[in-house]
Each structure stands twice: as structure tokens, then as C-alpha cells.
Design an enzyme around this catalytic site. Structure first.
Site, short mmCIF file in Angstrom:
data_model
loop_
_atom_site.label_atom_id
_atom_site.label_comp_id
_atom_site.label_asym_id
_atom_site.label_seq_id
_atom_site.Cartn_x
_atom_site.Cartn_y
_atom_site.Cartn_z
N HIS A 1 0.83 -1.20 0.00
CA HIS A 1 0.00 0.00 0.00
C HIS A 1 0.86 1.25 0.00
O HIS A 1 0.51 2.25 -0.61
CB HIS A 1 -0.93 -0.02 1.21
CG HIS A 1 -2.06 -0.98 1.04
ND1 HIS A 1 -2.70 -1.60 2.07
CD2 HIS A 1 -2.66 -1.43 -0.09
CE1 HIS A 1 -3.65 -2.38 1.59
NE2 HIS A 1 -3.63 -2.30 0.28
N GLU B 1 -17.50 -4.68 -21.15
CA GLU B 1 -16.52 -5.23 -20.21
C GLU B 1 -16.82 -6.67 -19.85
O GLU B 1 -16.09 -7.30 -19.10
CB GLU B 1 -16.44 -4.36 -18.95
CG GLU B 1 -17.76 -4.08 -18.31
CD GLU B 1 -17.68 -3.08 -17.16
OE1 GLU B 1 -16.59 -2.86 -16.61
OE2 GLU B 1 -18.73 -2.50 -16.80
N ASP C 1 -11.99 -4.88 -16.64
CA ASP C 1 -12.90 -5.99 -16.37
C ASP C 1 -12.95 -6.95 -17.55
O ASP C 1 -13.05 -8.16 -17.36
CB ASP C 1 -14.31 -5.47 -16.08
CG ASP C 1 -14.50 -5.19 -14.59
OD1 ASP C 1 -13.73 -5.76 -13.79
OD2 ASP C 1 -15.39 -4.41 -14.24
N CYS D 1 -11.69 2.85 -22.12
CA CYS D 1 -11.44 3.57 -20.87
C CYS D 1 -10.73 2.73 -19.82
O CYS D 1 -10.55 3.18 -18.70
CB CYS D 1 -12.74 4.13 -20.31
SG CYS D 1 -13.87 2.85 -19.74
C1 LIG Z 1 -12.69 1.23 -16.56
C2 LIG Z 1 -13.09 0.09 -16.07
O1 LIG Z 1 -13.87 0.03 -14.96
P1 LIG Z 1 -13.34 -0.02 -13.46
O2 LIG Z 1 -13.82 1.24 -12.81
O3 LIG Z 1 -13.99 -1.23 -12.88
O4 LIG Z 1 -11.84 -0.11 -13.50
C3 LIG Z 1 -12.71 -1.19 -16.67
O5 LIG Z 1 -13.22 -2.23 -16.23
O6 LIG Z 1 -11.87 -1.17 -17.59
#
Ligand SMILES: C=C(OP(=O)(O)O)C(=O)O
Length: 574
Positions: A189, A432, A456, A503
Site C-alpha cells: 500500500h 466489459e 474488467d 477507458c
Molecule cells: C474502466 C473500467 O472500470 P473499473 O472502474 O472497474 O476499473 C474497466 O473495467 O476497464
């Protein structure tokens, strides 16, 4: 030179300040007079005070660093509530008549030894968390003072056996040039927070130096290479001072690109937008030249509170973001909780597979009251800028139709109230889940845009939990199966004439540019810290050449080959 782990990038040159170990001397004694009630009361009070302190630190980190980093403290709060940890402590008090502080010390030692014995980096890091929380509790039980870091000295390199996130919160980046920890690694962390705070960190020094570190000795650390020099000669100091200057210059040069368009050498334009979770992150993004917000993760609005945010509270944030984006698109993703994101006040069911369970759009469709509140807030904000709505975790056409129906209902409710909104608000879905990629052609009939969430998507396509460090080596964004899913999605969007952007984290990896060019993806949304680095790479790329490399990637069958080819094509810039 000592080789160690480079856990947060950058070079630091300065004098060491050695942090005393945060471990208390607790004599192993039984209670003088057996008074279990009193010990339990002391324990309860200690837990309460510790919890308040951790909650304060969490708030501080959220403000200073960001909401994702602040969630590190959720793990600490969970330890204070962990029934196994607590029953170990209570058992020692009750059965062995030991004072609360002795019981806490023994429980810490028990769990830390147990986790340390496991040959698992992740569990070792969790041992650090237990020590941190346990020592905080001990501090209150013993009435011991907090260890303070110097704040009125020359800037220093902090040396510690290990550094907990709670100690890191109190560091002033103006004073701390760099950090050396004897234990810990890249996934700790502290490493995550140091990276976010921009403080170079090297770790894993234990056993690599015979004598102890001394306050005042001169150190040079390089968090990229993972090296440490003690009392370096002049030549070494010169070489690293030079490197430090170059890195600083690079940063300044990259900053000059903020206002420049992301255009390849042969004239192809890419749009680089930002993924944000707060207004503060929007400010950083704008400073780094973001062309709008490609993903606003609204779940962080729902965290750190005791009840769901009201429509007005949400509207206030969405409106301010829309206005601050000054006409650039702002894509607001509806609530994406479940999986690893929990809300204290919303008891989600215990699930065997939370990532495959009750989360995101599934919750929203199941709780129209919550969903309609959020949709009304988003719609009201759409009167103040180019606001778009994005649904997470879509896996079927039915879900899209239900979500659209509810959006219509929210519009009707606002209409009845005489509130302004954009009736043509663009509606998009995250791609996703593999099912969504497989039926992208059907989904494209129903929405205005796709946003591919590679984080995801990779996890679900490869059946590799993105949070599980033990199988982190299997999490391959460049797996051919992932590339095929990307291709299916982009082709479906193109055939239907809707916009498609990316994204997930892959959007911020400059090595992936040939893939996007080959696929025909021209909009990428990424963390604010990646924007200038990716733009720099785009500006130095020939789209024709990159496309050729991208095409070759699609012919290769193994992730390693693809990653090597892409890595050879670019030299990443920091
Ligand atoms: C941008 C995404 O969503 P998360 O906020 O779950 O990372 C993703 O799954 O690529």
C-alpha cells in the site's frame, strides 16, 4: 551499490532520516487484579479511538491523493472489525488473564508470524497492515506518543523498516525526497501511495546491508532501476543528479504538450480524455490537457458516508464537472458497486463470486429508486454541458432496454417538476463482459456509444481475478482472446456508425497505440497521470507504421509475443 526493489519511480539524493520502529515494548504480564470488564472496556475504547483516527486519515488521503488510494484504509478498518483477530485478543484476555495491551501484542505477533510464513507476497503485505493497525491500537492502550517525522529540517530521504499508509499520510512531499523501506515491495500500500504522491521509493533492503542505516548519511536512490547507494562517490552523485535533472526536464517538456493536439506524425488525430472520480482529479486532467472526461466513476460519491447521496448532492457534483469541462464531453457512469467496491450503509449479500454477482447495473435495475435518483441528477446536469450517460456491466439487450426505459421515466419525472435536461442525452454502455462483446452488433442498435472497459474485460475473458495477486502474472491485456473481443466490439460499432472508445488501463499504455490505430479506435480515456505520456507517444508515431505492427499483433497467437512486439515498437517515456 545495493540492488533492491524499485517500488515508486524517480531519483532522490539526500541525507537519511531513520524512522524509529513503531513497535512498543509490552512486558508479558498478567493482570495484577483480575478485572475482565475493565480490560474489555479499555479495549473497546482503544478500538474506537483507532477507528476515528483511521477514518480521519482516510479523509485526508482522499483529499490529498485520491479516492482510490484512500480505500487502502478500508482494509485497516476491516482489521479492527475482523472477528478472528478480535476473538484472538479477547480470548487471551479472558482465558489467560492478560492485560489488553499484552493480548493485542500477542495477537499481532501470532497473525504476523502466520502470514510471514506463507510464501506469498500479498499475504506478507497484509501482515504489514495488521502490524500497522495493531500498533495503533497498542499506542492507545499504552498511552504512548505518536512517532513524529521531522518537519523543520532540510529535506531528507526517509528510511524505515516498513512504512504504513497511515505514516505516509503525514509525510510532507516538500520534506521527503524519497523513501527507503527494508521490507515491502511494489504491491504494498505504501508503494501505491508513494507512486500517487510522486515520491521515489526503493524497498526490500532487509538483509542486504549488515550495519544499520544512520540518520545523516548520504543516500542516492533510483526507484526506476531499484538501486541504492550509501555515501556515494562524487561521480555517482553526478550521474544521478544528471538523471534527476533529465527526468525533471522530461516532466516539464511533457507539460508543454498539454495544449497540443494528439496527432500522429502522418496526421491522424486521437482524442485523449480522462478517467476521474472527483472534481480534484478533473483539475489535474485539465492541467494535463484532457479533452473531456471519458469516464466519471460515480461510485466514489457514494463512499465515505452513512447514506446514499441525495439527488441534489449528486446533481451539484455532476453540474460542477460539466461546467468545469467547458463544453467538452463528460461521460458519467452510473453506480458500479459490488465486486471489490462496497458501501458501509448498503449491505450487499455475502457472495461466493462477488465479481460475478450482484453488482453495477444489476443493482441499479433491481433498485429503481436508487437508479432513478442518479439518473435524474445526471439528466439535470446535462442542461449544463455535454453530459453523456454510461451503463456498467451490461451483458444483454434486455438490460439496455430496461435502463433506457428507466431513463425515460426519470425524464418524465423531471418534466413534471419543470426541470431542464437534454432529452437527447447520448446513452452508452461499457463493454466489459464477454457476452457484451459477443453481441456488440445487437447492442449497437440500442445505444449511441460503446466504452470498452479493458480492466474488467480482461478479467472476465481470461477468468483471472484482477484483484488476486497470486495470479497477477496471468492477467494479460495482450492475450489474443482479448484482442479478438476488442475487434468484434469495434467492428460492430463501426458497422452501426456509433462511437467507440476505450477507458480501461490499457488506454493509458502507450504500447497499445498500434492496436488502437489498427482497430480504428480514435478516442482513449485514461488516468490523468497517463495523458501527457501517451500524447508524447502519439506525436512520435507514424500511424501507417504503427498500424502495420498492430496488424502483426492480430496474427500472433501468444500474449508474450504480442507484448514483446509492441514493447519493441515503442520506448516508453515517463
Ligand atoms: C474502466 C473500467 O472500470 P473499473 O472502474 O472497474 O476499473 C474497466 O473495467 O476497464
Amino acid at each position: 551499490m545495493i540492488t533492491c526493489i524499485g517500488a515508486a519511480p524517480g531519483v532522490a539524493i539526500g541525507r537519511a532520516f531513520v524512522l524509529p520502529t513503531w513497535e512498543w515494548d509490552v512486558p508479558d504480564q498478567k493482570m495484577d487484579v483480575v478485572d475482565l470488564t475493565r480490560e474489555f472496556e479499555r479495549l473497546t475504547e482503544g478500538i474506537h479511538t483507532s477507528r476515528c483516527e483511521i477514518e480521519d486519515m482516510k479523509k485526508e488521503v482522499k483529499e490529498m491523493v485520491g479516492p482510490e488510494e484512500s480505500s487502502i484504509f478500508d482494509a485497516h478498518l476491516a482489521i479492527l472489525e475482523d472477528p478472528v483477530f478480535m476473538s484472538e485478543i479477547k480470548g487471551i484476555i479472558e482465558r489467560q488473564y492478560k492485560a489488553a495491551e499484552v493480548a493485542v501484542k500477542e495477537a499481532i505477533d501470532h497473525f504476523v508470524t502466520m502470514f510471514d510464513l506463507l510464501d506469498d507476497e500479498y499475504m506478507k503485505e497484509r501482515a504489514t497492515d495488521i502490524k500497522d493497525v495493531g500498533n495503533r491500537l497498542l499506542k492507545h492502550l499504552l498511552g504512548a506518543p505518536e512517532i513524529k517525522l521531522p518537519s523543520d529540517t532540510q529535506p531528507y530521504i526517509l528510511v524505515a523498516k516498513e512504512l504504513s499508509p497511515s505514516q505516509l499520510v503525514h509525510l510532507n512531499p516538500q520534506h521527503v525526497l524519497g523513501i527507503v523501506t527494508l521490507i515491502g515491495g511494489k504491491t504494498s500500500h505504501s508503494a501505491i501511495m508513494s507512486r500517487a504522491m510522486g515520491i521515489p521509493l526503493v524497498a526490500g533492503l532487509e538483509g542486504k546491508r549488515e550495519e544499520a542505516f544512520q540518520t545523516g548519511e548520504l543516500l542516492v536512490i533510483d526507484g526506476d532501476e531499484g538501486v541504492l547507494f550509501i555515501d556515494p562517490d562524487e561521480e555517482t552523485q553526478r550521474v544521478y543528479a544528471d538523471k534527476q535533472r533529465k527526468l525533471q526536464r522530461k516532466k516539464e517538456q511533457l507539460q508543454l504538450l498539454a495544449e497540443v493536439d494528439a496527432v500522429t506524425r502522418d496526421g491522424e488525430h486521437l482524442t485523449l480524455a480522462a478517467n476521474i472520480s472527483s472534481l480534484r482529479e478533473l483539475e489535474t486532467s485539465l492541467k494535463h490537457g484532457a479533452q473531456g472526461v471519458g469516464l466519471f466513476r460515480t461510485e466514489f460519491l457514494y463512499m465515505d458516508r452513512s447514506e446514499f447521496p441525495s439527488e441534489d448532492e449528486q446533481f451539484d457534483v455532476y453540474r460542477r464537472i460539466a461546467q468545469r469541462a467547458s463544453g467538452q464531453p463528460v461521460v458519467i457512469r452510473t453506480l458500479d458497486i459490488g465486486g471489490d467496491k462496497q458501501l458501509d450503509y448498503f449491505a450487499l449479500p455475502e457472495e461466493d463470486n462477488p465479481f460475478l454477482g450482484y453488482r453495477a447495473i444489476r443493482i441499479s435495475l433491481d433498485r429503481p429508486d436508487l437508479f432513478l435518483t442518479q439518473l435524474r441528477a445526471i439528466l439535470r446536469a446535462s442542461a449544463f454541458g455535454d453530459v453523456r450517460v454510461l451503463y456498467p456491466m451490461i451483458s444483454s439487450v434486455d438490460e439496455v432496454l430496461q435502463a433506457k426505459e428507466l431513463l425515460k421515466r426519470a425524464m418524465g419525472q423531471l418534466g413534471d417538476r419543470g426541470e431542464a435536461y437534454n432529452a437527447d442525452i447520448p446513452v452508452g454502455i461499457m463493454i466489459e463482459v464477454p457476452a457484451a462483446a459477443a453481441i456488440a452488433d445487437l447492442l449497437a442498435e440500442e445505444v449511441d456509444f460503446f466504452s470498452i472497459g479493458t480492466n474488467d474485460l480482461v478479467q472476465y475473458v481470461l477468468a483471472v481475478d484482477r484483484m488476486n495477486e497470486q495470479i497477477a502474472h496471468m492477467y494479460h491485456p495482450y492475450h489474443p482472446a482479448v484482442l479478438r473481443m476488442l475487434r468484434m466490439t469495434v467492428n460492430a460499432a463501426r458497422d452501426r456508425g456509433i462511437e467507440v472508445s476505450v477507458c480501461g488501463e490499457l488506454a493509458g499504455d502507450e504500447r497499445a497505440i498500434p492496436i488502437w490505430l489498427e482497430l480504428g479506435v480514435s478516442k482513449l480515456s485514461m488516468s490523468p497521470q497517463s495523458l501527457l505520456r501517451v500524447k508524447h507517444r502519439v506525436l512520435n508515431t507514424s500511424a501507417a507504421e504503427a498500424r502495420d505492427t498492430g496488424r502483426q499483433c492480430f496474427r500472433l497467437g501468444r500474449s508474450g509475443e504480442i507484448e514483446r512486439l509492441l514493447s519493441a515498437y515503442v520506448t516508453p517515456v515517463r
